[in-house]
Design an enzyme around this catalytic site. Structure first.
Site, PDB file in Angstrom:
ATOM      1  N   HIS A  18      -0.030  -3.046   6.136  1.00 59.33           N
ATOM      2  CA  HIS A  18       1.046  -2.048   6.041  1.00 59.33           C
ATOM      3  C   HIS A  18       2.310  -2.464   6.786  1.00 59.33           C
ATOM      4  O   HIS A  18       3.211  -1.647   6.965  1.00 59.33           O
ATOM      5  CB  HIS A  18       0.591  -0.663   6.535  1.00 59.33           C
ATOM      6  CG  HIS A  18      -0.445  -0.012   5.683  1.00 59.33           C
ATOM      7  ND1 HIS A  18      -0.591   1.355   5.596  1.00 59.33           N
ATOM      8  CD2 HIS A  18      -1.400  -0.529   4.877  1.00 59.33           C
ATOM      9  CE1 HIS A  18      -1.590   1.650   4.782  1.00 59.33           C
ATOM     10  NE2 HIS A  18      -2.109   0.513   4.336  1.00 59.33           N
ATOM     11  N   HIS A  64      -6.096  -8.589  -0.253  1.00 58.55           N
ATOM     12  CA  HIS A  64      -6.105  -7.453   0.656  1.00 58.55           C
ATOM     13  C   HIS A  64      -6.949  -7.825   1.871  1.00 58.55           C
ATOM     14  O   HIS A  64      -8.184  -7.793   1.832  1.00 58.55           O
ATOM     15  CB  HIS A  64      -6.706  -6.248  -0.080  1.00 58.55           C
ATOM     16  CG  HIS A  64      -6.448  -4.957   0.589  1.00 58.55           C
ATOM     17  ND1 HIS A  64      -5.261  -4.279   0.463  1.00 58.55           N
ATOM     18  CD2 HIS A  64      -7.213  -4.204   1.412  1.00 58.55           C
ATOM     19  CE1 HIS A  64      -5.311  -3.164   1.157  1.00 58.55           C
ATOM     20  NE2 HIS A  64      -6.485  -3.094   1.757  1.00 58.55           N
ATOM     21  N   HIS A 105      -2.672  -4.684   2.998  1.00 61.09           N
ATOM     22  CA  HIS A 105      -3.625  -4.046   3.917  1.00 61.09           C
ATOM     23  C   HIS A 105      -3.058  -3.766   5.309  1.00 61.09           C
ATOM     24  O   HIS A 105      -3.396  -2.738   5.882  1.00 61.09           O
ATOM     25  CB  HIS A 105      -4.933  -4.843   4.062  1.00 61.09           C
ATOM     26  CG  HIS A 105      -5.876  -4.263   5.075  1.00 61.09           C
ATOM     27  ND1 HIS A 105      -6.529  -3.060   4.873  1.00 61.09           N
ATOM     28  CD2 HIS A 105      -6.269  -4.694   6.306  1.00 61.09           C
ATOM     29  CE1 HIS A 105      -7.288  -2.800   5.943  1.00 61.09           C
ATOM     30  NE2 HIS A 105      -7.141  -3.767   6.823  1.00 61.09           N
ATOM     31  N   ASP A 161       0.809  -1.228   0.000  1.00 61.13           N
ATOM     32  CA  ASP A 161       0.000   0.000   0.000  1.00 61.13           C
ATOM     33  C   ASP A 161       0.846   1.283   0.000  1.00 61.13           C
ATOM     34  O   ASP A 161       1.633   1.520   0.925  1.00 61.13           O
ATOM     35  CB  ASP A 161      -0.925   0.024   1.231  1.00 61.13           C
ATOM     36  CG  ASP A 161      -1.788  -1.231   1.355  1.00 61.13           C
ATOM     37  OD1 ASP A 161      -1.349  -2.314   0.929  1.00 61.13           O
ATOM     38  OD2 ASP A 161      -2.895  -1.114   1.911  1.00 61.13           O
ATOM     39  N   GLU A 209      -4.324   1.810  -2.821  1.00 61.95           N
ATOM     40  CA  GLU A 209      -5.584   2.192  -2.155  1.00 61.95           C
ATOM     41  C   GLU A 209      -5.455   3.383  -1.207  1.00 61.95           C
ATOM     42  O   GLU A 209      -6.441   4.024  -0.897  1.00 61.95           O
ATOM     43  CB  GLU A 209      -6.184   0.998  -1.404  1.00 61.95           C
ATOM     44  CG  GLU A 209      -5.395   0.607  -0.170  1.00 61.95           C
ATOM     45  CD  GLU A 209      -6.263   0.056   0.951  1.00 61.95           C
ATOM     46  OE1 GLU A 209      -7.448  -0.204   0.741  1.00 61.95           O
ATOM     47  OE2 GLU A 209      -5.725  -0.098   2.064  1.00 61.95           O
ATOM     48  N   ASN A 210      -4.237   3.682  -0.751  1.00 58.78           N
ATOM     49  CA  ASN A 210      -4.047   4.821   0.167  1.00 58.78           C
ATOM     50  C   ASN A 210      -3.247   5.957  -0.471  1.00 58.78           C
ATOM     51  O   ASN A 210      -2.707   6.809   0.237  1.00 58.78           O
ATOM     52  CB  ASN A 210      -3.306   4.375   1.432  1.00 58.78           C
ATOM     53  CG  ASN A 210      -3.966   3.219   2.135  1.00 58.78           C
ATOM     54  OD1 ASN A 210      -3.471   2.102   2.119  1.00 58.78           O
ATOM     55  ND2 ASN A 210      -5.099   3.475   2.752  1.00 58.78           N
ATOM     56  N   HIS A 267     -10.232   0.739   0.797  1.00 57.92           N
ATOM     57  CA  HIS A 267     -10.312   2.197   0.632  1.00 57.92           C
ATOM     58  C   HIS A 267     -10.558   2.630  -0.811  1.00 57.92           C
ATOM     59  O   HIS A 267     -10.486   3.818  -1.118  1.00 57.92           O
ATOM     60  CB  HIS A 267      -9.026   2.859   1.142  1.00 57.92           C
ATOM     61  CG  HIS A 267      -8.892   2.830   2.638  1.00 57.92           C
ATOM     62  ND1 HIS A 267      -9.707   3.584   3.459  1.00 57.92           N
ATOM     63  CD2 HIS A 267      -8.080   2.130   3.450  1.00 57.92           C
ATOM     64  CE1 HIS A 267      -9.380   3.353   4.726  1.00 57.92           C
ATOM     65  NE2 HIS A 267      -8.393   2.463   4.748  1.00 57.92           N
TER      66      HIS A 267
HETATM   67 FE   LIG Z   1      -3.913   0.211   3.112  1.00 58.18          FE
HETATM   68 FE   LIG Z   2      -6.713  -1.641   3.252  1.00 58.03          FE
END
Ligand SMILES: [Fe+2]
Ligand SMILES: [Fe+2]
Length: 269
Positions: free
Chosen positions: A182, A155, A180, A13, A44-45, A71
């Site tokens: 991180h 994820h 997901h 991510d 996604e981030n 996200h």
């Molecule tokens: Fe994330």
């Molecule tokens: Fe996530």
């Protein structure tokens, strides 16, 4: 081992502007270092720490495929934009009325096609998602037999669900890579059937942060239980992911190498 072996890069991510900047600089550098011609990045981030949009994705031109997760729809413009972007995926096992696609095949400039599948977990996550195992099974029946390399971004929150997916798809795909949380896990390995797996690839985000967010802000939120703005850390960025080596002719993984490198802006190329 049979025939040529290719390498591909996968990064976890990407968080915020600092993450985007690091990806823009580091993907070409890591491609060169590990002799990869293909890069998959979970984005996604990437927009202000939550969600994604077209302008942010355009800042990372060296990436071949973007995956996503819970996200994915945080930015209100993205449901419109996603239909026009060929190389971005949303989790395949969400409602069929959602825009975008959950898997596709892409040309690897080094040879052959790479099918990339985005899936989301259900445990401590999206309970409204369809069963990721059944969805994976269905997608595998749709991928042309000529496509040997198949990479799954799973994820998910729970290590158990991610390990179960890796075991389920062992021998059927090239790699099952978790995202997901991180936080990069220390379990990168090749499963008995020839599938590369890691429970979580990690993130591209602040090395001195909590999941990419300001430490003090997160601490305050935990300690007070009050709503708080969690600033995105934009400096001192670490790039985490893996390099997968696989046989071009079979798609079988031969190695998985964790990557965890600091982004040094001075070395910008
Ligand atoms: Fe994330
Ligand atoms: Fe996530």
């Amino acid at each position: 081992m049979s025939g040529p072996v290719l390498n591909l890069l996968f990064l976890g991510d990407v968080v915020g502007k600092g993450g985007r900047r690091a990806v823009a600089a580091m993907v070409p550098r890591l491609k060169q270092k590990y002799n990869c011609q293909f890069a998959i990045v979970n984005a996604e981030n990437c927009a202000a720490g939550a969600g994604m949009n077209l302008s942010c994705l355009r800042e990372m031109p060296g990436v071949d495929v973007f995956t996503s997760g819970d996200h994915v729809w945080d930015r209100k413009e993205f449901p419109q934009e996603i239909e026009g972007i060929r190389n971005v995926l949303r989790p395949a096992n969400m409602s069929r009325v959602q825009p975008g696609k959950g898997w596709d095949k892409f040309r690897n400039p080094a040879g052959g096609d790479v099918a990339v599948i985005s899936l989301i977990g259900k445990v401590f996550m999206k309970e409204s998602a369809y069963c990721p195992f059944e969805t994976a099974e269905q997608i595998l029946t749709q991928i042309p037999i000529t496509v040997k390399c198949i990479v799954v971004d799973f994820h998910a929150e729970a290590t158990s669900e991610k390990l179960a997916m890796a075991a389920f798809l062992d021998g059927k795909v090239t790699a099952v890579l978790g995202t997901h949380t991180h936080v990069q896990t220390a379990d990168a390995r090749i499963l008995p059937g020839g599938t590369a797996a890691i429970t979580d690839a990690g993130m591209v985000g602040g090395a001195d942060s909590i999941l990419g967010r300001n430490v003090e802000d997160v601490l305050r939120k935990f300690r007070t239980g009050m709503p708080a703005k969690l600033e995105v850390v934009e400096t001192n960025i670490r790039c985490e992911g893996v390099v997968i080596s696989y046989e071009l002719n079979t798609g079988r993984a031969v190695s998985i190498t964790p990557v965890s490198e600091m982004y040094d802006p001075e070395k910008e190329i």
